[in-house]
Design a protein around this motif. Structure first.
Motif, PDB file in Angstrom:
ATOM      1  N   ASP A   1       0.810  -1.215   0.000  1.00  0.00           N
ATOM      2  CA  ASP A   1       0.000   0.000   0.000  1.00  0.00           C
ATOM      3  C   ASP A   1       0.841   1.263   0.000  1.00  0.00           C
ATOM      4  N   ASN A   2       2.085   1.127   0.455  1.00  0.00           N
ATOM      5  CA  ASN A   2       2.905   2.318   0.588  1.00  0.00           C
ATOM      6  C   ASN A   2       3.543   2.652  -0.756  1.00  0.00           C
ATOM      7  N   PRO A   3       3.084   3.727  -1.409  1.00  0.00           N
ATOM      8  CA  PRO A   3       3.590   4.002  -2.751  1.00  0.00           C
ATOM      9  C   PRO A   3       4.989   4.617  -2.707  1.00  0.00           C
ATOM     10  N   TYR A   4       5.680   4.513  -3.817  1.00  0.00           N
ATOM     11  CA  TYR A   4       6.984   5.141  -3.939  1.00  0.00           C
ATOM     12  C   TYR A   4       6.829   6.649  -4.005  1.00  0.00           C
ATOM     13  N   ALA A   5       7.642   7.378  -3.233  1.00  0.00           N
ATOM     14  CA  ALA A   5       7.735   8.821  -3.433  1.00  0.00           C
ATOM     15  C   ALA A   5       8.620   9.044  -4.641  1.00  0.00           C
ATOM     16  N   LEU A   6       9.510   8.081  -4.840  1.00  0.00           N
ATOM     17  CA  LEU A   6      10.403   8.121  -5.989  1.00  0.00           C
ATOM     18  C   LEU A   6      10.476   6.715  -6.545  1.00  0.00           C
ATOM     19  N   ASN A   7       9.982   6.529  -7.747  1.00  0.00           N
ATOM     20  CA  ASN A   7      10.004   5.201  -8.359  1.00  0.00           C
ATOM     21  C   ASN A   7      11.434   4.822  -8.721  1.00  0.00           C
ATOM     22  N   PRO A   8      11.749   3.533  -8.663  1.00  0.00           N
ATOM     23  CA  PRO A   8      13.118   3.105  -8.932  1.00  0.00           C
ATOM     24  C   PRO A   8      13.627   3.639 -10.273  1.00  0.00           C
ATOM     25  N   LEU A   9      14.846   4.130 -10.260  1.00  0.00           N
ATOM     26  CA  LEU A   9      15.416   4.716 -11.462  1.00  0.00           C
ATOM     27  C   LEU A   9      16.910   4.443 -11.483  1.00  0.00           C
ATOM     28  N   ASP A  10      17.490   4.560 -12.663  1.00  0.00           N
ATOM     29  CA  ASP A  10      18.926   4.392 -12.809  1.00  0.00           C
ATOM     30  C   ASP A  10      19.434   5.501 -13.728  1.00  0.00           C
ATOM     31  N   GLN A  11      20.269   6.360 -13.183  1.00  0.00           N
ATOM     32  CA  GLN A  11      20.716   7.520 -13.937  1.00  0.00           C
ATOM     33  C   GLN A  11      22.197   7.734 -13.730  1.00  0.00           C
ATOM     34  N   VAL A  12      22.885   8.136 -14.805  1.00  0.00           N
ATOM     35  CA  VAL A  12      24.274   8.563 -14.651  1.00  0.00           C
ATOM     36  C   VAL A  12      24.363  10.007 -15.120  1.00  0.00           C
ATOM     37  N   TRP A  13      24.805  10.879 -14.228  1.00  0.00           N
ATOM     38  CA  TRP A  13      24.949  12.287 -14.577  1.00  0.00           C
ATOM     39  C   TRP A  13      26.424  12.616 -14.656  1.00  0.00           C
ATOM     40  N   GLU A  14      26.785  13.255 -15.788  1.00  0.00           N
ATOM     41  CA  GLU A  14      28.204  13.431 -16.078  1.00  0.00           C
ATOM     42  C   GLU A  14      28.873  14.509 -15.231  1.00  0.00           C
ATOM     43  N   ASP A  15      30.171  14.309 -15.078  1.00  0.00           N
ATOM     44  CA  ASP A  15      31.013  15.276 -14.389  1.00  0.00           C
ATOM     45  C   ASP A  15      30.977  16.609 -15.138  1.00  0.00           C
ATOM     46  N   GLY A  16      30.717  17.675 -14.409  1.00  0.00           N
ATOM     47  CA  GLY A  16      30.746  18.999 -15.020  1.00  0.00           C
ATOM     48  C   GLY A  16      29.476  19.379 -15.755  1.00  0.00           C
ATOM     49  N   GLY A  17      28.458  18.542 -15.693  1.00  0.00           N
ATOM     50  CA  GLY A  17      27.213  18.838 -16.386  1.00  0.00           C
ATOM     51  C   GLY A  17      26.327  19.769 -15.565  1.00  0.00           C
ATOM     52  N   ALA A  18      25.410  20.453 -16.268  1.00  0.00           N
ATOM     53  CA  ALA A  18      24.402  21.264 -15.580  1.00  0.00           C
ATOM     54  C   ALA A  18      23.061  20.571 -15.788  1.00  0.00           C
ATOM     55  N   TYR A  19      22.512  20.032 -14.714  1.00  0.00           N
ATOM     56  CA  TYR A  19      21.259  19.284 -14.792  1.00  0.00           C
ATOM     57  C   TYR A  19      20.152  20.040 -14.080  1.00  0.00           C
ATOM     58  N   ALA A  20      18.949  19.971 -14.625  1.00  0.00           N
ATOM     59  CA  ALA A  20      17.809  20.556 -13.932  1.00  0.00           C
ATOM     60  C   ALA A  20      16.780  19.465 -13.692  1.00  0.00           C
ATOM     61  N   LEU A  21      16.240  19.427 -12.482  1.00  0.00           N
ATOM     62  CA  LEU A  21      15.117  18.526 -12.182  1.00  0.00           C
ATOM     63  C   LEU A  21      13.861  19.378 -12.237  1.00  0.00           C
ATOM     64  N   LEU A  22      13.015  19.104 -13.198  1.00  0.00           N
ATOM     65  CA  LEU A  22      11.852  19.948 -13.444  1.00  0.00           C
ATOM     66  C   LEU A  22      10.573  19.149 -13.252  1.00  0.00           C
ATOM     67  N   GLY A  23       9.625  19.741 -12.547  1.00  0.00           N
ATOM     68  CA  GLY A  23       8.336  19.075 -12.384  1.00  0.00           C
ATOM     69  C   GLY A  23       7.454  19.855 -11.434  1.00  0.00           C
ATOM     70  N   PRO A  24       6.154  19.524 -11.384  1.00  0.00           N
ATOM     71  CA  PRO A  24       5.247  20.218 -10.472  1.00  0.00           C
ATOM     72  C   PRO A  24       5.541  19.827  -9.022  1.00  0.00           C
ATOM     73  N   SER A  25       4.949  20.553  -8.072  1.00  0.00           N
ATOM     74  CA  SER A  25       5.233  20.222  -6.675  1.00  0.00           C
ATOM     75  C   SER A  25       4.682  18.827  -6.373  1.00  0.00           C
ATOM     76  N   GLY A  26       5.431  18.078  -5.583  1.00  0.00           N
ATOM     77  CA  GLY A  26       5.035  16.726  -5.243  1.00  0.00           C
ATOM     78  C   GLY A  26       5.450  15.700  -6.275  1.00  0.00           C
ATOM     79  N   CYS A  27       6.292  16.078  -7.249  1.00  0.00           N
ATOM     80  CA  CYS A  27       6.662  15.121  -8.291  1.00  0.00           C
ATOM     81  C   CYS A  27       7.843  14.259  -7.866  1.00  0.00           C
ATOM     82  N   GLY A  28       8.479  14.588  -6.757  1.00  0.00           N
ATOM     83  CA  GLY A  28       9.593  13.783  -6.280  1.00  0.00           C
ATOM     84  C   GLY A  28      10.948  14.420  -6.511  1.00  0.00           C
ATOM     85  N   LYS A  29      10.960  15.620  -7.098  1.00  0.00           N
ATOM     86  CA  LYS A  29      12.251  16.233  -7.425  1.00  0.00           C
ATOM     87  C   LYS A  29      13.026  16.616  -6.169  1.00  0.00           C
TER      88      LYS A  29
END
Lengths: 294, 374, 377
Positions: free
Chosen positions: B21-49
């Motif tokens: 019953d307990n839902p994920y606040a953040l669903n399982p994911l696999d990400q590699v973010w590069e050294d020196g990159g500029a990343y933005a996490l974009l989404g509405p409030s409550g999206c898990g960012k």
């Protein structure tokens, strides 16, 4: 605009009357007494500043003043750091919060004279838990005979009674600090002390000022507790200004010197409170240069 | 600086009762973010960012998966030992300290010698353009300068592996937002810190980042450059969330060559048609969606020229809003509403038609883009 | 109608409001646009009767309301923070001003139902505000303000704390809601784009002073002062100093004067300026184009009638459909908003063109607009 301004005066008039009746008029009576002498029969003689000179020159006044200053200094030196320390140690969330708050508020709910009576009995060597306990441990404790014991008893009693006030004020200041400040400090690698010095202390400074002022004024005017517990003794060792004043006015019925003394007393409190206020409000202006050098 | 690997990461709050019953606040994911990159996490409030950001910064321990900085597992390390810097929504400065002392603070805490501290601080002051205010009390500064100090406390350190931003422009006035944003961009271009920026504001995310991570309901929907997200949103949510106004999404069916919206045929481009056939969408007659950016639509006069044009269809104009730079024209096609942008000063034709570009007309099945696999 | 005449108010020895005169009509949306501390909230507090002006007159439908306490005024207010009664349900929250007014039960029910429908709150009427999203909470606050049917509705940056997309949605809905009220509506915002979406009339405020008041689009397209133009630009307004002499107009310090056609289109006659005074040319970022043969609404324009701007690129921001090119021109930071993707590396030189028609000319010292004679735009 003018008319409406007058209306505003009308609104504060009751308050002014109340203050006049309760404070200014009695104060003027005291001023009146302080510059006159009487031999009864409602006959008064103008003596000018004679009483003031007499009081200021008297050894008795100097001793009482020194005792009172020392007492206040000790009270502040113990209660303020202790109060901050307890406030820092208190939990910030959960049910433990209300438990701690109630516990802290308890001593504040007890009337002054009752506090005095409690400790008077508590410390007695014959029947008091503390006195008897200490005696059975072989410690020679007797607040009615030993000056040090009398002072210790009064100070411990005051600390027990009033540290809570400092705790509650500081706690209210601490809980209002947003969580991000602590997060930022952790990221900056700040030590526990640095967090206190650069986040918590600056943020509770205002309430701390109130705590210091209240504790200073209150301890400087302390009367009921020493009156109940030690009665100013042994000897004159716990005769503070307030007790001295009452003895002079009510015991000896020296109204003139007593009036002069109470005015001096009043001015000292006013002056010292002002000094505390000024020093503490300008404290952070100096703090900058101090930090720059270490 | 470091690359960041989020390895099979997922999070449920209160892991003790991690039942069904307990839902994920953040669903399982696999990400590699590069050294020196500029990343933005974009989404509405409550999206898990914010949950994701807190996991990276170490304020939150993920209930599953690992966080790796340059291959080193930091999942169990505390925030202070991860060597990250963070700028919060509300400016955090040490009130009683000067600007320079604020910047020196993290270095002093790490016991660096005063000569090094002085050199680093003056370098950072130059980076931020705050040289003149070095000896002012931090408390007396404006919100935008305070945010610069928060950033500076990260920049001043040489050991910082990533700088995290949690909606840092929230309390900044619009004009100063522009300044602060471009300064941030310049600092990134010049010094190459790995930066992660959380926001709900698409303009901030798109202008700041090389790669934008669009999130909704605890899942990453798409990671891409601003151009990819704009041109080929893989999810209708990405299409509508990005862009002002967002993408027009209309219900349609696929007839083998075109998307049919309430009887109007919109021919699609070759690649989309092949991909749609590969999925058997023509035969099934399932309900699909077609997506068109308002920017890709041109409002024209519904005259003779548009009648023969297969890439034109007639619409009813139901409203025009003059937004200064351009007008937002609200239109109806069959029973469905859409909008288009019209240049400033140009007239709105009375009988209107829309010209569309098949290459910029996308087909969606169950909200997901229909495109060639691989 | 709410009329403000020469309203002034000082706070802590600085002018919070300085000689503000406005006429706000019923049924119109009036936007107060300005940065933080420009006097928007101060002005609203005076309008509401929460603060007294030091001088000036405030009348509502002809009657003076200076000094009438806020409780006795027929007004509703919505703040930036979502302010609701946490212990009451959404229904009770919306109904609360009606209960205070002592309305009958069926009337309250009818009005709450109507407001809930307008603001799409019907599914949440039995919930507590804490269980709603930010957007929903602010809708409840809006509903409570609207249900009162007050004759003056003040909204102080009501969307500032909401998500970007939610803001977009509500912005589109608000004008429809407001149109039905027939009240004097005042709406404060820091964002020019918000003012443009909402329409109505806009009052530009800066440091407690009213820069300009008029229909929002007129203000945007035809600002009277440099400050009004600046306040109403997002991205920021580009500006540069101009010199004038017998040869015509030129950028300050530049060798060559503008082509005669450009000067002629900027000003029908060179304005008489005192010696040493300069003019300021201003142009919005989206009016700068890359190629000289820009076509505007179908017509192509010749190169001689354009203003050429050569700068050095600072940084480029790309949103996916547009590019913000920040560059330095004559020592000033400029920004061009270009359609499509144009990635210029930092340090590159760039040439852009602007039509004189799109530019504004101001007296540098007064900040006042230099208009073409004959009123032709």
């Amino acid at each position: 605009m003018k008319v409406q301004n007058n209306k505003a005066w009308l609104m504060v008039l009751p308050m002014l009357l109340l203050v006049a009746v309760s404070a200014i008029i009695p104060l003027m009576t005291v001023v009146n007494y302080s510059v006159q002498d009487t031999f009864g029969n409602n006959e008064f003689f103008w003596v000018g500043t004679e009483w003031f000179q007499e009081v200021l020159a008297s050894e008795r006044f100097h001793n009482a003043l020194q005792r009172t200053l020392l007492f206040s200094a000790l009270i502040l030196a113990i209660e303020i750091p202790l109060g901050i320390a307890i406030a820092l140690a208190m939990p910030r969330r959960g049910i433990a919060v209300s438990f701690c708050l109630v516990l802290m508020a308890l001593p504040l709910l007890i009337p002054w004279n009752v506090v005095g009576t409690i400790w008077q009995v508590f410390g007695r060597v014959d029947i008091g838990l503390l006195g008897h306990g200490l005696a059975s441990l072989g410690i020679d404790y007797n607040y009615t005979q030993n000056t040090l014991d009398a002072w210790a008893t009064l100070i411990i009693m005051d600390v027990w009674h009033w540290t809570s006030l400092v705790v509650l004020l500081c706690y209210s200041g601490l809980v209002s600090i947003p969580e991000v400040y602590y997060q930022a400090a952790r990221i900056d690698g700040a030590s526990r002390w640095a967090i206190f010095r650069f986040i918590q202390l600056p943020k509770i400074k205002r309430v701390l000022l109130i705590a210091v002022l209240l504790r200073f004024m209150d301890s400087f005017m302390i009367y009921t507790e020493p009156f109940v517990v030690t009665g100013g003794g042994p000897g004159n060792s716990t005769t503070f200004l307030s007790i001295d004043l009452v003895q002079m006015a009510v015991g000896q019925f020296d109204l003139g010197p007593a009036a002069a003394m109470s005015l001096i007393y009043f001015l000292i409190i006013l002056l010292l409170s002002w000094v505390f206020y000024t020093v503490m409000t300008s404290l952070d202006n100096d703090a900058t240069s101090e930090q720059g050098r270490h | 600086m470091a690359s960041i690997h989020l390895k099979n990461l997922g999070h449920r709050y209160s892991a003790s009762d991690a039942g069904i019953d307990n839902p994920y606040a953040l669903n399982p994911l696999d990400q590699v973010w590069e050294d020196g990159g500029a990343y933005a996490l974009l989404g509405p409030s409550g999206c898990g960012k914010t949950t994701l950001l807190n996991i990276i910064s170490g304020l939150l321990r993920p209930s599953e998966g690992r966080v790796l900085f340059d291959g080193e597992d930091v999942t169990d390390l505390s925030t202070e030992r991860r060597n990250i810097a963070q700028v919060f929504q509300f400016p955090v400065v040490y009130d009683t300290l000067t600007v320079a002392e604020n910047l020196a603070f993290p270095l002093r805490n790490r016991g660096m010698d005063s000569a090094t501290i002085e050199a680093r601080v003056s370098e950072t002051l130059t980076m931020l353009g705050l040289e003149r205010r070095a000896n002012e009390r931090a408390r007396s500064l404006n919100a935008d300068d305070k945010q610069k100090i928060s950033l500076g406390r990260g920049l001043v350190r040489t050991d910082v592996r990533a700088i995290l931003f949690d909606e840092p422009l929230t309390v900044i006035d619009p004009h100063l937002k522009w300044q602060l944003r471009t300064e941030l961009k310049k600092i990134h271009e010049r010094y190459g810190h790995t930066m992660i920026y959380v926001t709900h504001d698409q303009t901030e995310a798109l202008t700041f980042a090389d790669k934008v991570v669009v999130m909704n309901a605890g899942s990453i929907l798409q990671v891409g450059s601003p151009k990819e997200l704009f041109d080929r949103p893989r999810h209708t949510f990405v299409g509508t969330f990005i862009g002002s106004p967002g993408m027009n999404v209309l219900r349609c069916i696929f007839d083998g060559e075109a998307a049919v919206v309430d009887g109007v045929r919109l021919p699609l481009d070759e690649a989309t048609i092949i991909a749609a056939h590969a999925r058997g969408l023509a035969a099934s007659g399932v309900s699909l969606e077609v997506g068109m950016r308002p920017e890709s639509l041109v409002l024209v006069d519904a005259g003779a020229s548009s009648a023969d044009d297969p890439h034109c269809f007639n619409v009813d104009v139901i409203g025009v809003e003059d937004l200064g730079r351009h007008s937002l024209v609200r239109l109806r096609l069959g029973q469905q509403l859409l909008c288009a942008l019209h240049p400033e000063g140009a007239e709105i034709p009375e009988a209107a038609a829309l010209r569309f570009d098949p290459a910029r007309t996308l087909l969606y099945e169950s909200s997901l883009l229909v495109e060639a696999i691989g | 109608m709410l009329r403000l005449a020469n309203i002034a108010r000082r706070v802590d020895s600085h002018n919070a409001l300085e000689d503000i005169s406005l006429e706000l009509k019923r049924g119109e949306l009036n936007i107060l646009l300005g940065p933080t501390l420009s006097g928007k909230t101060s002005l609203m507090r005076v309008m509401a009767g929460l603060d007294r002006p030091d001088s000036g007159e405030l009348t509502f439908d002809g009657e003076s309301v200076v000094g009438v306490p806020v409780q006795k005024r027929d007004l509703a207010m919505v703040y930036q923070q979502f302010i609701n009664y946490p212990s009451l349900s959404v229904y009770e929250n919306i109904a609360s001003p009606l209960r205070v007014a002592g309305l009958e039960r069926h009337e309250i029910e009818a009005r709450v139902a109507q407001a809930a429908q307008l603001l799409k709150l019907e599914p949440y009427l039995n919930r507590k505000p804490a269980n709603l999203s930010g957007g929903q909470q602010q809708r409840v606050a809006l509903a409570r303000a609207l249900v009162k049917r007050a004759s003056l509705v003040l909204l102080d940056e009501p969307l500032a704390n909401l998500d970007y997309k939610l803001r977009e949605e509500l912005r589109a809905e608000l004008p429809v809601l407001f149109a039905e009220l027939g009240a004097v509506l005042v709406y404060a915002t820091t964002e020019p784009s918000e003012a443009l979406v909402l329409g109505g009339k806009t009052a530009c405020l800066n440091r407690g002073r009213l820069e300009q008041f008029g229909p929002t689009l007129d203000l945007y397209r035809d600002p009277d002062t440099l400050m009004a133009a600046r306040l109403f630009s997002d991205p920021p307004l580009n500006s540069v100093a101009l010199n004038r002499d017998d040869g015509g107009l030129r950028f300050e310090g530049a060798e060559q004067a503008f082509p005669a056609a450009v000067t002629a289109e900027l000003v029908s006659e060179l304005p008489a300026t005192e010696a040493g005074s300069t003019l300021t040319l201003a142009v919005r970022g989206h009016h700068l184009r890359l190629g000289p043969d820009i076509s505007h609404a179908g017509e192509s324009v010749a190169c001689e009638s354009l203003i050429e701007i050569r700068g050095t690129v600072d940084v480029t921001e790309i949103t996916g459909s547009e590019s913000f090119v920040h560059f330095t021109f004559m020592g000033q930071p400029w920004v061009a908003l270009l359609d499509g993707i144009h990635a210029f590396p930092g340090g590159a030189s760039i040439t852009l063109y602007a039509r004189p028609h799109d530019c504004f000319l101001f007296h540098t010292q007064t900040g006042n607009r230099v208009r073409k004679l004959g009123g032709g735009e």
